[in-house]
Structure formats: structure tokens, C-alpha cells
Design an enzyme around this catalytic site. Structure first.
Site, PDB file in Angstrom:
ATOM      1  N   SER A  64       8.415 -11.872  11.143  1.00 15.10           N
ATOM      2  CA  SER A  64       8.391 -12.249   9.880  1.00 15.10           C
ATOM      3  C   SER A  64       8.234 -13.806   9.847  1.00 15.10           C
ATOM      4  CB  SER A  64       9.471 -11.857   8.815  1.00 15.10           C
ATOM      5  OG  SER A  64       9.139 -12.051   7.638  1.00 15.10           O
ATOM      6  N   LEU A  65       8.002 -14.358   8.692  1.00 15.69           N
ATOM      7  CA  LEU A  65       7.693 -15.877   8.650  1.00 15.69           C
ATOM      8  C   LEU A  65       8.654 -16.490   7.659  1.00 15.69           C
ATOM      9  CD1 LEU A  65       4.020 -15.854   7.869  1.00 15.69           C
ATOM     10  CD2 LEU A  65       5.096 -16.706  10.155  1.00 15.69           C
ATOM     11  N   GLU A  75      -4.204 -20.082   6.717  1.00 18.24           N
ATOM     12  CA  GLU A  75      -4.806 -18.833   6.491  1.00 18.24           C
ATOM     13  C   GLU A  75      -4.096 -18.413   5.305  1.00 18.24           C
ATOM     14  OE1 GLU A  75      -3.636 -16.262   9.441  1.00 18.24           O
ATOM     15  OE2 GLU A  75      -4.434 -17.407  11.158  1.00 18.24           O
ATOM     16  N   LYS A  82      -2.352 -15.933   2.840  1.00 19.44           N
ATOM     17  CA  LYS A  82      -1.143 -14.971   3.135  1.00 19.44           C
ATOM     18  C   LYS A  82      -1.455 -13.964   2.170  1.00 19.44           C
ATOM     19  CE  LYS A  82       3.986 -14.427   3.474  1.00 19.44           C
ATOM     20  NZ  LYS A  82       4.006 -13.125   3.075  1.00 19.44           N
ATOM     21  N   ASP A 135      -1.455 -10.449   0.392  1.00 21.22           N
ATOM     22  CA  ASP A 135      -0.442  -9.721  -0.225  1.00 21.22           C
ATOM     23  C   ASP A 135      -0.360  -8.071  -0.209  1.00 21.22           C
ATOM     24  OD1 ASP A 135       2.202  -9.289  -1.298  1.00 21.22           O
ATOM     25  OD2 ASP A 135       1.551  -9.833  -3.397  1.00 21.22           O
ATOM     26  N   TYR A 141      -4.683 -10.986  11.526  1.00 22.68           N
ATOM     27  CA  TYR A 141      -4.310 -12.486  11.541  1.00 22.68           C
ATOM     28  C   TYR A 141      -3.546 -12.744  12.757  1.00 22.68           C
ATOM     29  CZ  TYR A 141      -0.227 -10.055   9.575  1.00 22.68           C
ATOM     30  OH  TYR A 141       1.041  -9.384   9.298  1.00 22.68           O
ATOM     31  N   LYS A 185       4.821 -20.379  -0.012  1.00 23.26           N
ATOM     32  CA  LYS A 185       4.576 -19.465  -1.226  1.00 23.26           C
ATOM     33  C   LYS A 185       4.269 -20.398  -2.414  1.00 23.26           C
ATOM     34  CE  LYS A 185       6.359 -15.480  -0.735  1.00 23.26           C
ATOM     35  NZ  LYS A 185       7.524 -14.927  -0.268  1.00 23.26           N
ATOM     36  N   CYS A 203       2.102  11.557 -32.929  1.00 23.56           N
ATOM     37  CA  CYS A 203       1.447  10.509 -32.541  1.00 23.56           C
ATOM     38  C   CYS A 203       1.146   9.614 -33.578  1.00 23.56           C
ATOM     39  CB  CYS A 203       0.122  11.403 -32.142  1.00 23.56           C
ATOM     40  SG  CYS A 203      -1.521  10.340 -31.913  1.00 23.56           S
ATOM     41  N   CYS A 235      -2.507  10.398 -34.988  1.00 21.28           N
ATOM     42  CA  CYS A 235      -3.106  11.441 -35.968  1.00 21.28           C
ATOM     43  C   CYS A 235      -1.797  12.506 -36.616  1.00 21.28           C
ATOM     44  CB  CYS A 235      -3.850  12.636 -35.055  1.00 21.28           C
ATOM     45  SG  CYS A 235      -2.929  13.278 -33.826  1.00 21.28           S
ATOM     46  N   CYS A 294       0.042  12.934 -26.907  1.00 20.65           N
ATOM     47  CA  CYS A 294      -0.255  13.548 -28.286  1.00 20.65           C
ATOM     48  C   CYS A 294      -0.467  14.893 -27.868  1.00 20.65           C
ATOM     49  CB  CYS A 294      -1.279  12.645 -28.930  1.00 20.65           C
ATOM     50  SG  CYS A 294      -1.956  13.720 -30.168  1.00 20.65           S
ATOM     51  N   CYS A 352      -7.219  14.552 -32.840  1.00 22.86           N
ATOM     52  CA  CYS A 352      -6.754  13.216 -32.739  1.00 22.86           C
ATOM     53  C   CYS A 352      -7.853  12.270 -32.426  1.00 22.86           C
ATOM     54  CB  CYS A 352      -5.734  12.956 -31.501  1.00 22.86           C
ATOM     55  SG  CYS A 352      -4.913  11.440 -31.423  1.00 22.86           S
TER      56      CYS A 352
HETATM   57  S1  IVH Z   1       1.526 -14.165  10.789  1.00 18.46           S
HETATM   58  C1  IVH Z   1       4.227 -13.933  13.897  1.00 18.46           C
HETATM   59  N1  IVH Z   1      -0.414 -14.435   8.830  1.00 18.46           N
HETATM   60  O1  IVH Z   1       3.479 -12.062   5.925  1.00 18.46           O
HETATM   61  C2  IVH Z   1       3.762 -14.071  12.552  1.00 18.46           C
HETATM   62  N2  IVH Z   1       1.539 -12.961   8.387  1.00 18.46           N
HETATM   63  O2  IVH Z   1       6.503 -12.850   5.585  1.00 18.46           O
HETATM   64  C3  IVH Z   1       3.687 -12.916  11.719  1.00 18.46           C
HETATM   65  N3  IVH Z   1       1.075 -11.971   6.164  1.00 18.46           N
HETATM   66  O3  IVH Z   1       4.761  -9.738   8.105  1.00 18.46           O
HETATM   67  C4  IVH Z   1       2.938 -13.129  10.753  1.00 18.46           C
HETATM   68  N4  IVH Z   1      -0.775 -12.886   5.429  1.00 18.46           N
HETATM   69  O4  IVH Z   1       2.765  -9.010   6.515  1.00 18.46           O
HETATM   70  C5  IVH Z   1       0.635 -13.602   8.975  1.00 18.46           C
HETATM   71  N5  IVH Z   1      -2.214 -14.832   7.529  1.00 18.46           N
HETATM   72  C6  IVH Z   1      -1.131 -14.085   7.926  1.00 18.46           C
HETATM   73  C7  IVH Z   1      -0.630 -13.381   6.932  1.00 18.46           C
HETATM   74  C8  IVH Z   1       0.583 -12.931   7.154  1.00 18.46           C
HETATM   75  C9  IVH Z   1       0.240 -12.159   5.318  1.00 18.46           C
HETATM   76  C10 IVH Z   1       2.388 -11.476   5.991  1.00 18.46           C
HETATM   77  C11 IVH Z   1       2.605 -10.346   7.218  1.00 18.46           C
HETATM   78  C12 IVH Z   1       4.044 -10.648   7.681  1.00 18.46           C
HETATM   79  C13 IVH Z   1       4.643 -11.432   6.340  1.00 18.46           C
HETATM   80  C14 IVH Z   1       5.614 -12.508   6.783  1.00 18.46           C
END
Ligand code: IVH
Length: 685
Positions: free
Chosen positions: A93-94, A127, A129, A131, A239, A326, A420, A423, A438, A444
Site C-alpha cells: 500500500s502507500l 501519477e 492516484k 480510485d 502503474y 491525498k 404515491c 397519483c 407506486c 400515475c
Molecule cells: S503504486 C508499491 N500508483 O493506491 C506501490 N498505486 O494506497 C503500490 N493506486 O494499492 C502502489 N493509483 O490500489 C500506485 N498510480 C498509482 C496508483 C496506486 C492508485 C492505489 C493502489 C494501491 C493504493 C495504495
């Protein structure tokens, strides 16, 4: 004194310890809501705050850190419905940066870890992020062999069949120097227009709408039926990579390499010099956020140099070389002045909040959908409440939360309607439905107006010029009580309208008359039968060839068709069984409406091919697989001959498989069949 302090330490609970336990429980709960139930109860920002609080306590009190703390893992457990896949390298994750200073602190950390002199400038890749939902694709010798969700980062769910339905995911890589093994990671998302359309359809069908595009993407990918997934125009953007041998030296080069192999990458990624340029890039992206066709929730900054990335390494949960910046949530606080009830074409009564107008990322918001009464109760929404509204990629904002501590006591609950509002007919919920509907049908007015607007619309009877304004007037003048009345309108009827001229009236009448010979599939769609969309209407037209045949179809005949499950079949039967509908159909016929029958569709992806199935298929049942290929124009026969084009073999296939091999007939696995369908009917070898 000594006595007292001892006593103190016995009776004073360890606040940090209690809070840690509480936070872990809360985080586990919200993890489950988010990852497994797709029904988050709190916003991402609130979740992040809890997560950070726990991280902070654990950093200060390492004695409280336990191996099962949610801070040590990435997400929720896989649901177990799909096969499980262990990622060769964990999907991380990040770490988040919520303020610009945290972005600068990120660079400081990196500089000191790498012991960089002040004179060197670091290069970053910025890049969007995305969603959506993180997935990993595995290509062996250029062929897509497996796709999985992130799951808890170590083990995800195997969703290959579903991922194969995504149009921009190549089933086979193109270009030069393909690696023997490529694990590529990215985000699956639903573009905003598709998201909005899907929610309209869901509301019309009485299903709960998705709260945001991410939930829609996650919900779609975790559908057990790939055919349902295929109807959702999901997309993917890559990515990063897992295991792969590459000559790329930077993240930027890596992305170009992925693109050269035919993989989708972001066209919004920027290579920048120095952290201030990255901060500027973040501000710029935030400005442009609303002009993108998909939802993003921030920007990811990555150290561009892959060697430096390796040197920096990772912590248990996230890499040290990247950070997610974020965006602040698009939320605002306002008041619900009133809750109005809107009645849709299918009679669904939707509660809509009239808000004190408030500005939300450049748009003045004065309405928010409350979806349905289950939602109202779950969030305890009352008229007069102060609420937080959020735009989550949807045009219509949603109420995320009531500010309970700001209640004066004068707020009141809106009960579920029993009649309703349009009507006065009875309104009720059907078993298992969230929507209140309804029961008045075409008695209606909104349902009548909506049904005629739908009847005349471009994708249905396509009556040019006959829009909602005219239709509403025709209904209020009593000139139109059902769709058949349109065909009895005269020039004099139309001339009653303001600004109606001879020419306009003539054109309208001509357009109405021309629609009498509209295609059968459009006519079926135009009838507005619940659960019958354009695609099902086309299937029904092809299968039955006339409205009379369709009207006579039994439930068994209907359910034997692909796309037509029991709910749809029952809906079709009850439409034709209703005397009022029979009367309208009769009157349409009498007015000269005679839909034309299209030639049998020759555009099916498997037209003209003959298939034989043998053995047990792993995911599709035999019937389902049969329907799937038949709906693409193929014939399915029971025995293998020289005329057989493909034998689809599952486990424990017997003599048919042997015969196919003897005759040199191509044998496909279930996966190969699905790949073929996703590849426009061309065999993927
Ligand atoms: S890099 C080791 N790049 O964000 C790096 N993640 O909070 C792992 N996500 O699980 C992720 N856009 O689902 C990366 N340009 C991007 C992204 C990205 C969306 C998501 C991804 C990851 C989550 C981490």
C-alpha cells in the site's frame, strides 16, 4: 504516598492500551465494511485518521504492537468465493501525505536515507492516484494467464475471467522482447459516465446504487458471473510491476515499456525534477481533477530511478520510495431544508434532500439523493438536520453523515410513504427490495409521462422532435393516455401548443407515422417492460421474431434464453398478462404500428461456428456456457464430427474429447473459450 501511587497504577487503566484495542477493533470493522461488504460506513479521511492514530500510539509504545495489528497489513481478507492466489511479491500500500509539508518531509526522509548531497536534485514520477481496485495481471510468454485482486496484499482473489472482460486489458502482449514472466499491477476503474449510467439503471431496478465509482468497480470485479462484468465498461490503468525482468532504469521508462507491450498506462503521468515541482504538479492535478473522465483521489509521487527505489526498499506495509498525496475530500456542511419524493418511470419513489445551497468544488449543490428509506434509517437522516455532503464522482451529491450534535430537537423523520405523492395510489416495497414503488402503473402521471418519453426516445421508437415537454403537455391536455394515443394525434391537436407552427406539426406527425415501422427490438425496448433493456430486447426480437410470439412465450421458453433469468422472465410474462397492457398493444396494432423484423444478427462473434461441450466446466455451468456461445451466433451440438469447429472440454471429459483429438478438432479449455469471447471471437493461441 508510595501506597497511593501503587494503588494508582492498579486502578488507572492504561489509556493507550485501551485505545489501541478499540482502534484495532474499529479498523477491523471498517476494513470489513469496505473490502468485503463494499459498504463503507465512514469516509476515507475518517478511516485514515483512525489508522494514523493507531500508528502513532504504536510508534510511541512499541510494547503495544502486536503481530495482528491492522497497521501491519494492507486490506481485508479475500471473500473465499473465488480461488485464492498468493502474490509472488506482496502488493503493498502507500503511505499518505495529507498536507504539502508532508510531501516535503517525504523528500527529506529519502535524502537522509540515501545520504544525498544538497546539490543533487531528485527526479520523480507523478501519477494520478486512481480510485478503483488494485489488481495484478500475470503474463507468461506474453499471454494473460492469471489476474487477481490485491486482497490482503499477500493473498488475493483469482478474477481472471472477469478481468478478461475489460476491453483495454490485452489478452496477449504485443511488441518486441516480451518477457517470459510479467507481473503487472494497476487499478481497475469505472469511468464516471458509465458509473452514473449504472446507478440510474440500478435505481430503476430497485437496487441500491453504488456510493462511488470505486465501490462500483470493486463490486463488478467481484461478481461471480463474468457475463455481468462484461456489461460494465470497466477499464484498467497499469502503474507498476511485480516480478519481471526489464531493462528500464526509471519508473518513466518502465511505463513506456508497458505501453510498448500494449498495456494501458496513464496519459497524465509527469516526470519532474525536485520535490517543489512535484508539489506544483499536485496542485495542478487537483485543479484539473473535475475535468478527468474518471475519479482520482490524489496523486502518487514515486522516486523515478529504479536503482534508488531498490536502495530505499520498503517497510512492512509500504515502499519508502513513494507517497500518496491525498486530495481533501469534496465535502461541505449544509442543512436539509426539505425531503421531496420523486417518482420515476418504473414507479420507484426516491427521497431527495433539498439542501441549503452550498458550494462544493466549484459547483453549487442544492440537492442530494438519499437513495431509499433503508439509507435514511441507517444514517438517521431527518428534515432540518445539518449534514455533510460529498461529491464522490457522482453528479448528484450524497449525504454522508448527519451532524448529530448539532440537532435542536426540531428535526423530524420522514416516514416511508404509503401512498404515491404523484397519483395517490398505494405505494409499497416488494419482498427483498429496497425501493418503495407506486403501484398505480400508468394511472400515475409521472410513470405515464416517463413511459411515453421512454417510448419515443432515440434508442426506442426514435420519434424525432417528440421530447418530454410536448409529452407532458399532451398528457395534461388529456390527449394522450397511453402510447397508442400518439398515433391518433392530429394536426389540430398539436396546433394547441405554444409556438407550434404548420411545419413543425407536420414534421412531428411524419416522425410519429414513420415510427410505425420501427425495428421489433426497439419496439420491445420501447414498451418499458421492467428489466428489459436494449440488449435483452434485441435478444428477444431475434429469438421470437414478432410481438405475438413474444406475447405467447412461456416462462420456460423465456428462461431458456441467455440474459433472461427468472426475474426477467417473470417480468415479461406479467407485462403481457396485464389486461391494460394487452389493450394498449391491441390499440397500437389497430393504429398501424407494425414493427419490422431485423435479419438474424450476423454480427455474433461466433456466427457459423459449431461447438460441442464435454466434461465439467469449472466456473460456467454447461447450460450457461451453451447460452453464451449460442447468443454469439454459434451452434451447439451433442456429438463431435468433422463439422465441429471447437470442443470445449472441462474436467473428466471422456470419449468426445478423444474423438475430437482423433479428428483434429480444436479443443478449448473454459478459459480459452472466455478469452476467445473477449477477443471478439478470435481464437487466442
Ligand atoms: S503504486 C508499491 N500508483 O493506491 C506501490 N498505486 O494506497 C503500490 N493506486 O494499492 C502502489 N493509483 O490500489 C500506485 N498510480 C498509482 C496508483 C496506486 C492508485 C492505489 C493502489 C494501491 C493504493 C495504495
Amino acid at each position: 504516598m508510595h501506597q497511593l501511587s501503587l494503588l494508582d497504577s492498579v486502578v488507572t487503566p492504561d489509556v493507550a492500551q485501551l485505545r489501541t484495542a478499540e482502534l484495532r477493533q474499529l479498523l477491523e470493522h471498517h476494513n470489513r465494511c469496505y473490502y468485503e461488504l463494499d459498504a463503507p460506513e465512514i469516509s476515507d479521511a475518517e478511516y485514515d485518521a483512525l489508522f494514523r492514530e493507531l500508528q502513532k500510539i504504536e510508534a510511541e509504545r512499541p510494547d503495544l504492537l502486536t503481530p495482528d495489528s491492522p497497521t501491519l497489513r494492507v486490506g481485508g481478507k479475500p471473500l473465499g468465493r473465488f480461488a485464492q492466489v498468493r502474490h509472488r511479491l506482496p502488493m503493498l500500500s502507500l503511505e499518505n501525505a495529507l498536507q504539502e509539508d508532508e510531501i516535503r518531509a517525504f523528500e527529506q526522509r529519502i535524502r537522509s536515507l540515501l545520504a544525498l548531497p544538497d546539490t543533487t536534485t531528485l527526479q520523480y514520477q507523478c501519477e494520478p492516484k486512481m480510485d478503483g481496485l488494485a489488481v495484478e495481471l500475470v503474463y507468461q510468454d506474453g499471454l494473460l494467464v492469471q489476474a487477481s485482486t490485491r486482497g490482503d496484499g499477500e493473498v488475493g482473489e483469482e478474477v481472471t475471467a472477469n478481468i478478461r472482460t475489460i476491453r483495454n486489458v490485452p489478452l496477449r502482449l504485443s511488441g518486441e522482447q516480451l518477457p517470459a514472466l510479467l507481473e503487472v499491477r494497476g487499478e481497475v476503474y469505472l469511468p464516471l459516465t458509465a458509473f452514473q449510467k449504472l446507478n440510474v439503471e440500478r435505481e430503476e431496478n430497485g437496487e441500491a446504487p453504488f456510493a462511488n465509482p470505486r465501490n462500483a468497480a470493486a463490486g463488478s470485479i467481484r461478481q461471480l458471473d463474468p457475463a455481468v462484468v462484461a456489461k460494465r465498461p470497466l477499464a484498467m490503468v497499469c502503474y507498476g510491476v511485480g516480478v519481471v525482468e526489464t531493462e528500464a532504469r526509471t519508473q518513466t521508462e518502465l511505463m513506456s515499456q508497458l505501453a510498448a507491450w500494449g498495456l494501458p498506462v496513464s496519459d497524465q503521468a509527469r516526470q519532474v525534477n525536485g520535490i517543489e515541482a512535484a508539489v506544483a504538479c499536485f496542485q495542478d492535478l487537483q485543479q484539473r481533477r473535475d475535468s478527468l473522465l474518471y475519479e482520482i483521489d490524489g496523486m502518487v509521487i514515486k522516486v523515478d530511478d529504479l536503482r534508488l527505489q531498490q536502495e530505499l526498499g520498503e517497510k512492512s506495509r509500504s515502499p519508502r520510495w513513494a507517497i500518496a498525496c491525498k486530495f481533501p475530500p469534496r465535502q461541505a456542511t449544509t442543512r436539509i431544508n426539505e425531503i421531496i419524493l420523486s417518482v420515476g418511470r418504473t414507479g420507484v419513489i426516491t427521497p431527495v434532500a433539498n439542501l441549503e445551497p452550498v458550494e462544493l468544488s466549484g459547483v453549487t449543490v442544492s440537492r442530494a439523493t438519499l437513495h431509499n428509506w433503508d439509507e435514511i434509517r441507517r444514517k438517521d437522516i431527518r428534515v432540518g438536520d445539518r449534514v455533510i455532503v460529498e461529491r464522490a464522482g457522482d453528479v448528484i451529491p450524497a449525504v454522508v453523515k448527519v451532524l448529530l450534535d448539532q440537532r435542536s430537537g426540531a428535526e423530524w423523520e420522514l416516514p416511508e410513504p404509503e401512498v404515491c405523492p404523484a397519483c395517490g395510489s398505494k405505494a409499497a416495497r416488494e419482498a427483498g427490495e429496497v425501493a418503495v414503488r407506486c403501484q398505480g402503473g400508468l394511472a400515475c402521471p409521472p410513470q405515464l409521462a416517463e413511459s411515453i418519453i421512454h417510448f419515443a426516445s432515440r434508442d426506442a421508437m426514435d420519434i424525432d422532435g417528440l421530447g418530454s415537454k410536448y409529452i407532458e403537455q399532451l398528457i395534461s391536455l388529456g390527449l394522450v393516455k397511453d402510447s397508442a394515443d400518439l398515433y391518433r394525434l392530429t394536426r389540430d391537436d398539436l396546433m394547441q401548443f405554444e409556438r407550434m407552427g404548420d411545419k413543425l406539426a407536420e414534421n412531428l406527425l411524419a416522425a410519429i407515422a414513420a415510427s410505425k415501422q420501427q425495428e421489433l427490438s426497439r419496439f420491445i425496448f420501447a414498451l418499458g417492460i421492467r428489466h428489459v433493456g436494449e440488449r435483452t430486447a434485441r435478444t428477444l426480437a431475434e429469438r421470437f421474431g414478432s410481438i405475438d410470439n413474444l406475447q405467447a412465450a412461456t416462462l420456460e421458453e423465456l428462461t431458456s434464453i441467455r440474459d433472461v433469468g427468472p426475474t426477467v422472465a417473470i417480468s415479461i410474462r406479467s407485462f403481457f398478462d396485464a389486461p391494460a397492457n394487452q389493450a394498449v398493444l391491441q390499440r397500437l396494432k389497430a393504429a398501424g404500428v407494425a414493427p419490422t423484423v431485423e435479419e438474424k444478427r450476423v454480427g455474433g462473434r461466433l456466427t457459423g461456428l459449431t461447438f460441442v461441450f464435454t466434461g465439467t466446466l469449472a466456473t460456467l455451468g454447461r447450460d450457461e456456457a451453451k447460452k453464451l456461445v449460442e447468443s454469439e451466433g454459434a451452434n451447439v451440438t451433442g456429438s463431435v464430427s468433422k463439422k465441429t469447429d471447437y470442443v470445449v472440454a472441462g474436467s473428466e471429459a471422456g470419449s468426445k474429447l478423444e474423438k475430437a483429438r482423433n479428428l483434429g478438432v480444436t479443443v478449448l479449455s473454459e478459459d480459452a473459450l472466455l478469452a476467445m469471447l473477449a477477443n471478439d471471437g478470435t481464437l487466442v493461441t
